[in-house]
Design a protein around this motif. Structure first.
Motif, PDB file in Angstrom:
ATOM      1  N   ASN A 128     -15.243 -11.201 -13.638  1.00 27.71           N
ATOM      2  CA  ASN A 128     -15.876 -12.585 -13.319  1.00 27.71           C
ATOM      3  C   ASN A 128     -15.505 -13.248 -12.329  1.00 27.71           C
ATOM      4  OD1 ASN A 128     -17.526 -14.193 -14.303  1.00 27.71           O
ATOM      5  ND2 ASN A 128     -16.333 -15.633 -15.439  1.00 27.71           N
ATOM      6  N   GLU A 129     -14.876 -12.775 -11.157  1.00 27.62           N
ATOM      7  CA  GLU A 129     -14.427 -13.422  -9.945  1.00 27.62           C
ATOM      8  C   GLU A 129     -15.559 -13.314  -8.892  1.00 27.62           C
ATOM      9  OE1 GLU A 129     -10.646 -11.567  -8.595  1.00 27.62           O
ATOM     10  OE2 GLU A 129      -9.485 -12.431 -10.288  1.00 27.62           O
ATOM     11  N   ILE A 130     -16.745 -12.923  -9.049  1.00 28.72           N
ATOM     12  CA  ILE A 130     -17.824 -13.026  -8.245  1.00 28.72           C
ATOM     13  C   ILE A 130     -19.276 -13.693  -8.699  1.00 28.72           C
ATOM     14  CG2 ILE A 130     -17.390 -10.756  -7.239  1.00 28.72           C
ATOM     15  CD1 ILE A 130     -19.412  -9.526  -8.721  1.00 28.72           C
ATOM     16  N   VAL A 148       5.388 -16.281  -9.555  1.00 31.87           N
ATOM     17  CA  VAL A 148       6.075 -14.999 -10.200  1.00 31.87           C
ATOM     18  C   VAL A 148       7.485 -15.879 -10.775  1.00 31.87           C
ATOM     19  CG1 VAL A 148       6.838 -12.905 -10.501  1.00 31.87           C
ATOM     20  CG2 VAL A 148       4.733 -13.286  -9.287  1.00 31.87           C
ATOM     21  N   SER A 149       7.626 -15.992 -12.136  1.00 30.73           N
ATOM     22  CA  SER A 149       8.855 -16.245 -12.578  1.00 30.73           C
ATOM     23  C   SER A 149       9.935 -15.208 -12.663  1.00 30.73           C
ATOM     24  CB  SER A 149       8.790 -16.761 -14.055  1.00 30.73           C
ATOM     25  OG  SER A 149       8.541 -15.694 -15.128  1.00 30.73           O
ATOM     26  N   GLY A 150      11.132 -15.953 -13.029  1.00 28.86           N
ATOM     27  CA  GLY A 150      12.308 -14.894 -12.957  1.00 28.86           C
ATOM     28  C   GLY A 150      12.175 -13.847 -13.979  1.00 28.86           C
ATOM     29  N   GLU A 151      11.319 -14.007 -15.290  1.00 26.63           N
ATOM     30  CA  GLU A 151      11.217 -12.979 -16.091  1.00 26.63           C
ATOM     31  C   GLU A 151       9.939 -12.124 -15.877  1.00 26.63           C
ATOM     32  OE1 GLU A 151      11.114 -16.474 -16.791  1.00 26.63           O
ATOM     33  OE2 GLU A 151      13.392 -16.426 -17.095  1.00 26.63           O
ATOM     34  N   GLY A 152       9.572 -12.251 -14.547  1.00 25.49           N
ATOM     35  CA  GLY A 152       8.334 -11.236 -14.119  1.00 25.49           C
ATOM     36  C   GLY A 152       6.825 -11.701 -14.704  1.00 25.49           C
ATOM     37  N   GLU A 153       6.781 -12.937 -15.238  1.00 27.35           N
ATOM     38  CA  GLU A 153       5.397 -13.337 -15.730  1.00 27.35           C
ATOM     39  C   GLU A 153       4.722 -14.042 -14.469  1.00 27.35           C
ATOM     40  OE1 GLU A 153       4.068 -12.731 -18.441  1.00 27.35           O
ATOM     41  OE2 GLU A 153       5.657 -11.641 -19.010  1.00 27.35           O
ATOM     42  N   ASN A 154       3.418 -14.169 -14.490  1.00 28.08           N
ATOM     43  CA  ASN A 154       2.702 -14.705 -13.489  1.00 28.08           C
ATOM     44  C   ASN A 154       1.685 -15.676 -13.706  1.00 28.08           C
ATOM     45  OD1 ASN A 154       0.096 -13.447 -13.286  1.00 28.08           O
ATOM     46  ND2 ASN A 154       1.252 -11.656 -13.616  1.00 28.08           N
ATOM     47  N   CYS A 155       1.445 -16.724 -13.236  1.00 27.75           N
ATOM     48  CA  CYS A 155       0.181 -17.454 -13.332  1.00 27.75           C
ATOM     49  C   CYS A 155      -0.520 -17.561 -11.953  1.00 27.75           C
ATOM     50  CB  CYS A 155       0.580 -18.961 -13.850  1.00 27.75           C
ATOM     51  SG  CYS A 155       1.591 -20.010 -12.725  1.00 27.75           S
ATOM     52  N   ILE A 156      -1.913 -17.660 -12.016  1.00 31.76           N
ATOM     53  CA  ILE A 156      -2.681 -17.543 -10.692  1.00 31.76           C
ATOM     54  C   ILE A 156      -3.642 -18.864 -10.771  1.00 31.76           C
ATOM     55  CG2 ILE A 156      -4.218 -15.914  -9.723  1.00 31.76           C
ATOM     56  CD1 ILE A 156      -3.186 -13.765 -11.378  1.00 31.76           C
ATOM     57  N   ILE A 157      -3.922 -19.177  -9.584  1.00 27.06           N
ATOM     58  CA  ILE A 157      -4.688 -19.885  -9.055  1.00 27.06           C
ATOM     59  C   ILE A 157      -5.787 -19.325  -8.034  1.00 27.06           C
ATOM     60  CG2 ILE A 157      -5.563 -22.237  -7.790  1.00 27.06           C
ATOM     61  CD1 ILE A 157      -2.823 -23.341  -8.669  1.00 27.06           C
ATOM     62  N   LEU A 158      -7.124 -19.208  -8.385  1.00 27.36           N
ATOM     63  CA  LEU A 158      -8.023 -18.638  -7.587  1.00 27.36           C
ATOM     64  C   LEU A 158      -8.995 -19.575  -6.707  1.00 27.36           C
ATOM     65  CD1 LEU A 158      -9.612 -15.749 -10.083  1.00 27.36           C
ATOM     66  CD2 LEU A 158      -8.086 -15.304  -8.042  1.00 27.36           C
ATOM     67  N   PHE A 159      -9.245 -19.167  -5.773  1.00 28.66           N
ATOM     68  CA  PHE A 159     -10.291 -19.811  -4.654  1.00 28.66           C
ATOM     69  C   PHE A 159     -11.407 -18.602  -4.656  1.00 28.66           C
ATOM     70  CE2 PHE A 159     -11.820 -20.440  -0.178  1.00 28.66           C
ATOM     71  CZ  PHE A 159     -12.390 -21.739  -0.553  1.00 28.66           C
ATOM     72  N   ASN A 160     -12.360 -19.051  -4.814  1.00 33.49           N
ATOM     73  CA  ASN A 160     -13.454 -18.094  -4.707  1.00 33.49           C
ATOM     74  C   ASN A 160     -14.036 -17.403  -3.385  1.00 33.49           C
ATOM     75  OD1 ASN A 160     -13.968 -17.841  -7.829  1.00 33.49           O
ATOM     76  ND2 ASN A 160     -15.087 -19.839  -7.427  1.00 33.49           N
ATOM     77  N   GLY A 211     -18.998 -13.251   5.332  1.00 38.69           N
ATOM     78  CA  GLY A 211     -19.001 -14.243   4.838  1.00 38.69           C
ATOM     79  C   GLY A 211     -18.119 -15.226   5.388  1.00 38.69           C
ATOM     80  N   GLN A 212     -17.748 -16.480   4.787  1.00 38.60           N
ATOM     81  CA  GLN A 212     -17.165 -17.533   5.316  1.00 38.60           C
ATOM     82  C   GLN A 212     -15.495 -17.266   5.203  1.00 38.60           C
ATOM     83  OE1 GLN A 212     -18.841 -20.068   7.104  1.00 38.60           O
ATOM     84  NE2 GLN A 212     -20.457 -18.496   6.826  1.00 38.60           N
ATOM     85  N   ILE A 213     -14.887 -17.928   4.211  1.00 34.97           N
ATOM     86  CA  ILE A 213     -13.692 -17.684   4.144  1.00 34.97           C
ATOM     87  C   ILE A 213     -13.402 -16.786   2.867  1.00 34.97           C
ATOM     88  CG2 ILE A 213     -11.399 -18.932   3.460  1.00 34.97           C
ATOM     89  CD1 ILE A 213     -12.583 -21.490   4.481  1.00 34.97           C
ATOM     90  N   THR A 214     -12.533 -15.749   3.079  1.00 30.71           N
ATOM     91  CA  THR A 214     -12.366 -14.924   2.140  1.00 30.71           C
ATOM     92  C   THR A 214     -11.564 -15.539   0.930  1.00 30.71           C
ATOM     93  OG1 THR A 214     -11.829 -13.236   3.762  1.00 30.71           O
ATOM     94  CG2 THR A 214     -11.090 -12.765   1.677  1.00 30.71           C
TER      95      THR A 214
END
Length: 299
Positions: free
Chosen positions: A135-137, A95-107, A85-88
């Protein structure tokens, strides 16, 4: 019976932040780490560490060769993993202080899986084998179609949710593993039991596994419904919790465990994972999970 995980691999960059960044805001990170990841990689490692044999299929770029090495070090079979492939794919995680997370994906290379490659992989799998998908592919709809035609038992994690996925035929899915947000997007319902009812009503042969965060998880099919409580844990990082749950559930199912046994083991494994910092690196091995489930058992 064989388990095939045809899913994503990502380079995961984790930033510790005092709070999730808001619109037009610039904040300083309190820490930074780089991990192997992607929902697919995490799930494959979880299945393998749970003691089951698993093959991973997908595409990485030359910058992601270390991901293949980590899979192999965890016992995952990588003969269906291409490095052309090209770029992986990348994931940027706050990750917040409470341990929660939010995510940005580059396919990245996760969207370079074409139909010819899919057919070449699936020719080695047959009726009754297990196919893990999310659904990440690229070409998820084709994988669902071909998996159903071959009689594979399909576990689908519909994440990230999008309009294309909402319009796909999920009638061949054996297990649908999703959270409440994804369930609401798929059904329009907001209450857990109503989400599960709507999905089973639409797909009577489907087994729905609805994860509920601190409230545990709900399992429902056309014959039964039960709740799996969450194991208590000091939350440090929730990044790979759902993937650990998925991997341990599938491994337990492959070993012939009941739905109740598989859900309990999966919930325990997820609790161990959230108490550790990082993603794939800290997914527990089976001995750690068994010791948590039955701490009084002789070593």
């Amino acid at each position: 019976m064989k388990i095939l995980n045809f899913v994503s691999l990502n380079i995961v960059k984790v930033y510790k932040v005092p709070h999730f960044v808001r619109p037009v805001e610039t904040i300083s990170s309190l820490g930074y780490e780089c991990f192997p990841g992607g929902k697919g990689l995490n799930q494959s490692i979880a299945v393998s560490r749970a003691g089951a044999e698993i093959w991973h299929a997908g595409t990485i770029g030359k910058d992601g060769l270390f991901l293949k090495e980590i899979l192999e070090q965890s016992g995952v079979k990588t003969c269906y993993l291409r490095d052309s492939g090209q770029i992986t794919g990348h994931a940027l995680i706050q990750v917040s202080g409470e341990g929660e997370n939010c995510i940005i994906l580059f396919n990245g290379s996760n969207y370079e899986n074409d139909r010819a490659f899919i057919d070449d992989v699936l020719k080695d799998f047959s009726e009754g084998d297990i196919l893990l998908l999310q659904n990440e592919i690229s070409n998820l709809d084709y994988l669902l179609q071909r998996g159903k035609e071959k009689g594979l038992r399909i576990m689908l994690n519909p994440s990230p949710m999008d309009e294309n996925l909402r319009n796909m035929d999920l009638s061949g899915v054996t297990w649908l593993m999703l959270n409440e947000t994804e369930g609401k997007e798929m059904t329009g319902e907001s209450e857990a039991a109503r989400i599960a009812d709507a999905l089973v009503g639409r797909y009577p042969r489907m087994n729905v596994i609805l994860t509920l965060g601190k409230d545990g998880a709900l399992y429902q099919n056309g014959k039964k419904r039960f709740k799996q409580p969450c194991f208590p844990a000091e939350t440090v990082d929730t990044t790979a919790a759902g993937d650990t749950f998925t991997g341990y559930f599938i491994a337990s199912s492959a070993f012939g465990k009941t739905e109740e046994e598989a859900m309990k083991t999966a919930a325990c494994a997820a609790a161990v994972t959230v108490s550790r910092e990082g993603a794939a690196v800290y997914i527990p091995v089976r001995a750690d999970v068994d010791a948590r489930i039955n701490p009084t058992a002789p070593v």
